[in-house]
Design an enzyme around this catalytic site. Sequence first.
Site, PDB file in Angstrom:
ATOM      1  N   LYS A   1       0.846  -1.204   0.000  1.00  0.00           N
ATOM      2  CA  LYS A   1       0.000   0.000   0.000  1.00  0.00           C
ATOM      3  C   LYS A   1       0.878   1.251   0.000  1.00  0.00           C
ATOM      4  O   LYS A   1       2.100   1.155   0.186  1.00  0.00           O
ATOM      5  CB  LYS A   1      -0.923  -0.022   1.222  1.00  0.00           C
ATOM      6  CG  LYS A   1      -0.192   0.076   2.549  1.00  0.00           C
ATOM      7  CD  LYS A   1      -1.117  -0.229   3.723  1.00  0.00           C
ATOM      8  CE  LYS A   1      -0.349  -0.132   5.030  1.00  0.00           C
ATOM      9  NZ  LYS A   1      -1.081  -0.727   6.148  1.00  0.00           N
TER      10      LYS A   1
ATOM     11  N   TYR B   1      16.961  29.522   7.814  1.00  0.00           N
ATOM     12  CA  TYR B   1      15.819  30.314   8.287  1.00  0.00           C
ATOM     13  C   TYR B   1      15.789  30.349   9.804  1.00  0.00           C
ATOM     14  O   TYR B   1      15.955  29.316  10.458  1.00  0.00           O
ATOM     15  CB  TYR B   1      14.510  29.715   7.768  1.00  0.00           C
ATOM     16  CG  TYR B   1      14.265  29.975   6.298  1.00  0.00           C
ATOM     17  CD1 TYR B   1      14.110  31.272   5.817  1.00  0.00           C
ATOM     18  CD2 TYR B   1      14.180  28.915   5.410  1.00  0.00           C
ATOM     19  CE1 TYR B   1      13.873  31.500   4.466  1.00  0.00           C
ATOM     20  CE2 TYR B   1      13.945  29.132   4.057  1.00  0.00           C
ATOM     21  CZ  TYR B   1      13.794  30.425   3.593  1.00  0.00           C
ATOM     22  OH  TYR B   1      13.557  30.656   2.273  1.00  0.00           O
TER      23      TYR B   1
HETATM   24  C1  LIG Z   1      -0.294  -1.741   6.766  1.00  0.00           C
HETATM   25  C2  LIG Z   1      -0.833  -3.026   7.237  1.00  0.00           C
HETATM   26  C3  LIG Z   1      -0.005  -4.117   7.497  1.00  0.00           C
HETATM   27  C4  LIG Z   1       1.498  -4.018   7.441  1.00  0.00           C
HETATM   28  O1  LIG Z   1       1.960  -3.352   8.611  1.00  0.00           O
HETATM   29  P1  LIG Z   1       3.538  -3.177   8.877  1.00  0.00           P
HETATM   30  O2  LIG Z   1       3.580  -2.616  10.259  1.00  0.00           O
HETATM   31  O3  LIG Z   1       4.030  -2.220   7.855  1.00  0.00           O
HETATM   32  O4  LIG Z   1       4.131  -4.517   8.753  1.00  0.00           O
HETATM   33  C5  LIG Z   1      -0.591  -5.318   7.831  1.00  0.00           C
HETATM   34  N1  LIG Z   1      -1.932  -5.437   7.933  1.00  0.00           N
HETATM   35  C6  LIG Z   1      -2.762  -4.395   7.728  1.00  0.00           C
HETATM   36  C7  LIG Z   1      -4.229  -4.586   7.878  1.00  0.00           C
HETATM   37  C8  LIG Z   1      -2.253  -3.161   7.373  1.00  0.00           C
HETATM   38  O5  LIG Z   1      -3.076  -2.123   7.186  1.00  0.00           O
END
Ligand SMILES: *Cc1c(COP(=O)(O)O)cnc(C)c1O
Length: 360
Positions: free
Chosen positions: A39, A256
């Site tokens: 994702k 800055y």
């Molecule tokens: C993002 C996500 C993961 C992966 O999590 P990590 O901490 O990056 O390993 C697993 N399951 C779900 C439902 C997620 O949304």
Amino acid sequence: MPISVMRPIQAVIHQAALQHNLAVIKTCAPASRVMAVVKANGYGHGLLRAAAGLGSADGFAVLGLQEAIQLRESGYQQQLLLLEGVFHEAELHAAAAGNISMVVHNEEQLGMLEQAHLPTPVAVFVKLNSGMNRLGFHPERYVGAVERLAHCPNVAGITLMTHFARADEATGIDRPLSVFRRAAQGLNYPVSLANSAAILRYPETHTDWIRPGIALYGATPIANVPARQFGLHPAMTLQSEIIAVQELVAGDSVGYGGQFTAAAAMRVGTVACGYADGYPRHAPTGTPIAVDGRLTRTLGRVSMDMLAVDLTALDGATVGSRVELWGELVPVDAVAASAGTLGYELLCAVAPRVPVKVKV
Ligand SMILES: *Cc1c(COP(=O)(O)O)cnc(C)c1O
């Protein structure tokens, strides 16, 4: 060549590191199938670039249907999972047509599935709310939801699923795991529980499917435990160059707001990387950074397109010297810790304007 490509900043994606990290996860949970989480544009590495490096995963989890379709159209035959399921009924048909699996986490999605007339049934991951209170059926309504899906002609297969809110903390997973076991009692289906933190810390969560994300990219899921301690390699190097050098005398300040003031004469390098590239603006003076392979620190406030580094102890560092913002020498987690955030956020935030190079 487009002019923008000439700016020295670059994100390098290491395919070998993705492959290596997947192998580490498989060794850690050898009996489980791996649903690689890609994702957020593959945690900032690029959806297709991430998938290419993780090609031997058993499945890919994405957020939206578009990403799943992109993976299908790119030839990936593995199981594809929509982590939030579908948002509208129209998506159900597209998902079914693409053989795309979906999370079912609420009554609305369940009703949609029951009412649809799909050309082919879809596989579902039925999500339990085990205490995170984000998505998922209440434990008391879980068996009922699963039973309705089991009787739904649009459903091809069921996997039971939950997500841990605190697998990365001392609190751990005992409580949500027992909530899950109680809610799923008597249900005989494959199970998917573990994110990266749970995979690395809790073997009892290594069920039919594991769902690693951050670990695949070589960053740590657990604050204060460096990724290298798990044998993970960074899959992204964010690099740039020194584009200017300033000689300071005691009392001169940098950037800055003049947030950093030199106590003695020093050399300061200006790096072509700023918060518009995704580098965290809140990274304070002292955030680790490497120049010509040597560790040093940032100075003063991060600007939109530039930041300053201390070159005082780095003989020979000059305009054109290579700078590593994060990667092998500077863990993204160390930059994140300095800026009060997580490696997750920094990786996802790399800006579209940053040119990407894939290293195989
Ligand atoms: C993002 C996500 C993961 C992966 O999590 P990590 O901490 O990056 O390993 C697993 N399951 C779900 C439902 C997620 O949304």
